[in-house]
Write a protein that holds these residues in place. Structure first.
Motif, mmCIF file in Angstrom:
data_model
loop_
_atom_site.group_PDB
_atom_site.id
_atom_site.type_symbol
_atom_site.label_atom_id
_atom_site.label_comp_id
_atom_site.label_asym_id
_atom_site.label_seq_id
_atom_site.Cartn_x
_atom_site.Cartn_y
_atom_site.Cartn_z
ATOM 1 N N ILE A 163 0.844 -1.207 0.000
ATOM 2 C CA ILE A 163 0.000 0.000 0.000
ATOM 3 C C ILE A 163 0.876 1.252 0.000
ATOM 4 O O ILE A 163 0.653 2.189 -0.782
ATOM 5 C CB ILE A 163 -0.966 -0.012 1.208
ATOM 6 N N PHE A 164 1.910 1.261 0.845
ATOM 7 C CA PHE A 164 2.765 2.452 0.900
ATOM 8 C C PHE A 164 3.608 2.603 -0.366
ATOM 9 O O PHE A 164 3.846 3.720 -0.830
ATOM 10 C CB PHE A 164 3.632 2.424 2.153
ATOM 11 N N MET A 169 4.205 5.410 -5.702
ATOM 12 C CA MET A 169 4.074 5.367 -7.161
ATOM 13 C C MET A 169 3.033 6.401 -7.622
ATOM 14 O O MET A 169 3.252 7.124 -8.610
ATOM 15 C CB MET A 169 3.644 3.958 -7.580
ATOM 16 N N ILE A 170 1.938 6.469 -6.893
ATOM 17 C CA ILE A 170 0.868 7.416 -7.256
ATOM 18 C C ILE A 170 1.356 8.856 -7.083
ATOM 19 O O ILE A 170 1.114 9.716 -7.938
ATOM 20 C CB ILE A 170 -0.390 7.133 -6.397
ATOM 21 N N HIS A 176 -0.742 11.605 -13.888
ATOM 22 C CA HIS A 176 -1.367 10.456 -14.552
ATOM 23 C C HIS A 176 -2.586 9.965 -13.747
ATOM 24 O O HIS A 176 -3.679 9.796 -14.302
ATOM 25 C CB HIS A 176 -0.346 9.326 -14.705
ATOM 26 N N TYR A 177 -2.395 9.751 -12.448
ATOM 27 C CA TYR A 177 -3.497 9.209 -11.638
ATOM 28 C C TYR A 177 -4.628 10.226 -11.480
ATOM 29 O O TYR A 177 -5.804 9.861 -11.397
ATOM 30 C CB TYR A 177 -2.974 8.748 -10.273
ATOM 31 N N ARG A 178 -4.244 11.491 -11.453
ATOM 32 C CA ARG A 178 -5.257 12.538 -11.346
ATOM 33 C C ARG A 178 -6.180 12.498 -12.565
ATOM 34 O O ARG A 178 -7.394 12.612 -12.443
ATOM 35 C CB ARG A 178 -4.552 13.888 -11.255
ATOM 36 N N GLN A 179 -5.596 12.293 -13.732
ATOM 37 C CA GLN A 179 -6.405 12.225 -14.953
ATOM 38 C C GLN A 179 -7.168 10.908 -15.023
ATOM 39 O O GLN A 179 -8.316 10.861 -15.462
ATOM 40 C CB GLN A 179 -5.499 12.381 -16.170
ATOM 41 N N LEU A 180 -6.516 9.844 -14.588
ATOM 42 C CA LEU A 180 -7.160 8.526 -14.635
ATOM 43 C C LEU A 180 -8.434 8.490 -13.789
ATOM 44 O O LEU A 180 -9.450 7.914 -14.177
ATOM 45 C CB LEU A 180 -6.166 7.472 -14.125
ATOM 46 N N ALA A 193 -4.214 9.440 -2.598
ATOM 47 C CA ALA A 193 -3.201 8.423 -2.902
ATOM 48 C C ALA A 193 -3.477 7.145 -2.114
ATOM 49 O O ALA A 193 -3.375 6.033 -2.649
ATOM 50 C CB ALA A 193 -1.814 8.959 -2.579
ATOM 51 N N LEU A 194 -3.849 7.311 -0.850
ATOM 52 C CA LEU A 194 -4.151 6.130 -0.031
ATOM 53 C C LEU A 194 -5.360 5.384 -0.588
ATOM 54 O O LEU A 194 -5.348 4.152 -0.699
ATOM 55 C CB LEU A 194 -4.429 6.554 1.424
#
Lengths: 271, 101
Positions: A163-164, A169-170, A176-180, A193-194
């Motif tokens: 998880i950490f 990575m996030i 990228h993750y914000r758009q995903l 992120a969590l």
């Protein structure tokens, strides 16, 4: 297996998080009877006497600014290294608390007795009952369930490590993750992120175990006054009260004080 | 009609209502406890389930939907203790709240 509490405390120009953490450490010892470790960049033994262990580390480099409504000002937000807790904490079984989480009962002690590798709050509620606050329990256009990074309880285990690592990575690929996930905010938040990390590690089943009671929260619209060591008066006004002043008492009730100014005043002059 | 009195009463009722909700959240949380590696909520359902099952280990689903083998009499004793303590404390605070109203 060692057990303890760990608190991050990186001051900015507005808020003395280390003072909050020291005050919290005294509450934690009183209610939870657990040793407390602080992770900070303040190398001053006079200011860290309330902690059983001090982990000195550099303040996470950040360009992030956060607007603090109660201070009516923006300040640096040093929140980028929360995911390094797995390597920094000295305990085998760690309860991570935000410096602004007020421990006023022994409720959190339960988390050390349950066979779960990782737990965080799934649901937060506003003590003043402000309905729009419930929107904070989801994020992004797809309304992904939010897991709150305010409190995390984890054992050294593959699950917690993954998880950490996923959180890191996030963080490192936030755009990228914000758009995903169709997150409109640019600002990186550990809660997002969590939530994404827990969902990934749990195989996207949306069935991740969580702390089975809500995270009691007070927004920066609330003013907190300490009446006794574990009794707080909460004064608030919001659109739900049509701007009229209201209040409630919280007694032996843990809560997350999102308004740092009132808490800072309490820490400066505790009962 | 004394509108000041009405407004004052209405505001007091609002505060009282919110205080009751906050109190319920607090004690719902305090009814939760860990035992035997599982997480449980003390309440009439669990008490009923455990009552009469003496000297036996049973497997129950905890709050995480995980099957956990527990000693029924031990868990029952804890559930009843937790239930009594927290309900009594809830009542005391609730009555205090009503007095303050």
């Amino acid at each position: 297996m060692t057990q303890g509490v760990t608190i991050f405390a990186f001051n900015n120009e507005q808020i003395d998080y280390l003072a909050m953490a020291a005050w919290s450490a005294r509450n934690i010892r009183r209610h939870l009877d657990l040793p407390v470790c602080v992770i900070t960049d303040v190398n001053d033994t006079a200011r860290t006497v309330d902690f059983d262990q001090v982990v000195l580390t550099e303040s996470p480099a950040t360009q992030q600014q956060r607007y603090f409504y109660d201070f009516k000002n923006s300040a640096a937000w040093h929140n980028m290294n929360r995911s390094s807790i797995y390597d920094l904490t000295p305990w085998d079984h760690t309860l991570v608390l935000d410096a602004d989480y007020v421990v006023a009962s022994n409720q959190l002690k339960q988390l050390f007795d349950v066979e779960q590798d990782f737990l965080a709050h799934r649901v937060a509620v506003d003590a003043s009952g402000y309905p729009p606050f419930n929107d904070n329990n989801y994020f992004g256009s797809y309304r992904i369930p939010m897991y709150w990074a305010t409190i995390m309880c984890f054992r050294r285990s593959d699950t917690a490590r993954l998880i950490f690592e996923a959180m890191q990575m996030i963080r490192d690929n936030w755009d990228h993750y914000r758009q995903l996930y169709y997150i409109s905010e640019n600002t990186f938040r550990n809660d997002y992120a969590l939530s994404i990390a827990m969902n990934i590690v749990d195989g996207h089943t949306l069935s991740t175990p969580s702390i089975p009671w809500p995270l009691m929260s007070l927004t920066s619209l609330s003013r907190i006054t300490q009446l006794e060591p574990d009794t707080y008066r909460i004064d608030y006004e919001n659109s739900d009260t049509e701007g009229k002043p209201k209040w409630i008492l919280l007694k032996n009730q843990d809560f997350h004080a999102m308004g740092k100014k009132s808490l800072g005043d309490i820490v400066a002059n505790p009962c | 009609m004394n509108t000041d009195e009405l407004i004052s009463h209405s505001r007091a009722r609002f505060n009282h209502h919110q205080a009751r909700i906050a109190l319920k959240e607090k004690y719902q949380a305090k009814l939760i406890f860990a035992f035997g590696g599982g997480m449980w909520r003390a309440g009439p359902e669990l008490i009923s389930l455990l009552t009469g099952r003496t000297n036996i280990d049973i497997v129950l689903m905890d709050l995480y939907d995980t099957p956990v083998r527990v000693n029924a009499p031990q868990l029952l004793a804890l559930v009843e203790q937790r239930w009594q303590e927290q309900m009594n404390a809830w009542l005391v605070e609730y009555e205090e709240l009503n007095r303050n109203r």
